[in-house]
Each structure stands twice: as structure tokens, then as C-alpha cells.
Design an enzyme around this catalytic site. Structure first.
Site, PDB file in Angstrom:
ATOM      1  N   CYS A 100       0.864  -1.188   0.000  1.00 27.40           N
ATOM      2  CA  CYS A 100       0.000   0.000   0.000  1.00 27.40           C
ATOM      3  C   CYS A 100       0.897   1.233   0.000  1.00 27.40           C
ATOM      4  O   CYS A 100       2.062   1.149  -0.402  1.00 27.40           O
ATOM      5  CB  CYS A 100      -0.979  -0.023   1.180  1.00 27.40           C
ATOM      6  N   ASP A 148      -8.299   3.936   1.168  1.00 23.81           N
ATOM      7  CA  ASP A 148      -7.287   4.337   2.144  1.00 23.81           C
ATOM      8  C   ASP A 148      -7.999   4.825   3.405  1.00 23.81           C
ATOM      9  O   ASP A 148      -8.710   5.822   3.366  1.00 23.81           O
ATOM     10  CB  ASP A 148      -6.448   5.462   1.530  1.00 23.81           C
ATOM     11  N   ASN A 190       2.307   1.374   4.317  1.00 19.41           N
ATOM     12  CA  ASN A 190       2.620   0.098   4.988  1.00 19.41           C
ATOM     13  C   ASN A 190       2.321   0.140   6.488  1.00 19.41           C
ATOM     14  O   ASN A 190       3.004  -0.484   7.290  1.00 19.41           O
ATOM     15  CB  ASN A 190       4.072  -0.332   4.732  1.00 19.41           C
ATOM     16  N   CYS A 204      -1.433   0.772   7.393  1.00 16.72           N
ATOM     17  CA  CYS A 204      -2.880   0.507   7.550  1.00 16.72           C
ATOM     18  C   CYS A 204      -3.330  -0.738   6.791  1.00 16.72           C
ATOM     19  O   CYS A 204      -3.693  -1.743   7.398  1.00 16.72           O
ATOM     20  CB  CYS A 204      -3.697   1.714   7.078  1.00 16.72           C
ATOM     21  N   ARG A 205      -3.338  -0.681   5.451  1.00 17.62           N
ATOM     22  CA  ARG A 205      -3.951  -1.739   4.657  1.00 17.62           C
ATOM     23  C   ARG A 205      -3.050  -2.957   4.475  1.00 17.62           C
ATOM     24  O   ARG A 205      -3.469  -4.099   4.738  1.00 17.62           O
ATOM     25  CB  ARG A 205      -4.373  -1.196   3.280  1.00 17.62           C
ATOM     26  N   SER A 206      -1.816  -2.757   3.988  1.00 15.46           N
ATOM     27  CA  SER A 206      -0.992  -3.941   3.678  1.00 15.46           C
ATOM     28  C   SER A 206      -0.589  -4.746   4.916  1.00 15.46           C
ATOM     29  O   SER A 206      -0.466  -5.975   4.810  1.00 15.46           O
ATOM     30  CB  SER A 206       0.223  -3.573   2.814  1.00 15.46           C
TER      31      SER A 206
END
Ligand code: 4NP
Length: 153
Positions: free
Chosen positions: A8, A122, A11, A13-15
Site C-alpha cells: 500500500c 485508504d 505500509n 494501515c492496509r498492507s
């Protein structure tokens, strides 16, 4: 060993969630999962507390992760590279040096909703609610990915 990288922007939040969720569904002796960010903003940081909390609610510990930036060597070290959104995808592709490297890069939500090129939104500037939505999207995509990968073994 099949190596999968989740990417993301930050690195944090999402990934990190994608890494933790997919890892929980795969045999660690056959598969490894890592994550990285296209930006340098949060290098060395732990995942966002909101990602840590939503993962914990679902029984997944991501507290040991540390953010790092995506590097060109990742095209060599990993077999599959999943981008969380179209912007991440474009930024990764821009670093690729040949078509073989480009072909490793996929949009993660195309696994659960094929050919729509959807983004994992995001959640960084939103509220806690956004993290549960992200978790659900990543859980669905990771379930599909794990079914594909486990069927190969
Ligand atoms: P991520 O979220 O890409 O899912 O880790 C973000 C984290 C930080 C920022 C943007 C997105 N930031 O602008 O600092």
C-alpha cells in the site's frame, strides 16, 4: 516456497492487515507473506493502532510488523505482488524493469471482484469504521487467494 508481497502507500494501515490475514490462511512451510509501502513516510513504524485493533478483534496479531519501503529487489524476491489500490499499482509498475516483473503485480480486489480494478479505500484519514470495511474487503480477497494457492499444493 511461494512468496507473496502486499503493498500500500504507508505500509501501516492496509498492507499490514492483508499480510496478517493471508498469513493466517496459509501453511507457513510452503508460503511466506510480507508487506511494504510505496512511500517512505512510515519506515520503521508499527502498524496503525486502528489496524492493530481490528486485526485483534478477528484474532490476528500484527503488532510485530514494521513498515518498510518497496524496493526494486522485491520484484526478484517475490512471486506475487498485490497492490491495495490503483495508485499503488501504478507506482509499483513504474519501478519494474521488464514485462516479467510487471506480470507479478496484481490489484488485490480483482481476486474477489474480478476485472473491476477496485481500490481498497485508504482508511488513514477516516474514522475507525473505515478499518472494519478494509478488513472485510481484505478477508474476502485473502480467502480467494488462499483457495487458489492451497489448491496448487
Ligand atoms: P496505508 O495508509 O497506505 O494503508 O498504510 C496510509 C498511511 C499513511 C498515509 C497515507 C495512507 N500518510 O499519508 O501518511
Amino acid at each position: 516456497m511461494t512468496k507473496i508481497l502486499m503493498v500500500c502507500l504507508g505500509n501501516i494501515c492496509r498492507s499490514p492487515l492483508a499480510e496478517g490475514i493471508l498469513q493466517s490462511k496459509l501453511d507457513h512451510k510452503l508460503f511466506s507473506v510480507d508487506s511494504a509501502g510505496t512511500s517512505s513516510y512510515h519506515i520503521g513504524n508499527k502498524p496503525d493502532p486502528r489496524s492493530i485493533a481490528v486485526a485483534k478483534q478477528h484474532g490476528i496479531d500484527i503488532t510485530k510488523q514494521q513498515a518498510r519501503q518497496f524496493i526494486k529487489q522485491d520484484f526478484i524476491d517475490f512471486d506475487i505482488i498485490y497492490a491495495m489500490d490503483n495508485s499503488n499499482y501504478d507506482n509499483i509498475i513504474a519501478l519494474a524493469e521488464n514485462d516479467a516483473q510487471k506480470s507479478k503485480v496484481k490489484l488485490i480486489l480483482n481476486e474477489s471482484v474480478p476485472e473491476q480494478n477496485l481500490d481498497v479505500p485508504d482508511p488513514y484519514f477516516g474514522g475507525d469504521n473505515g478499518f472494519e470495511k478494509v478488513y472485510k474487503l481484505l478477508e474476502e480477497a485473502s480467502e480467494k487467494i488462499s483457495q487458489q494457492l492451497n489448491s496448487l499444493t
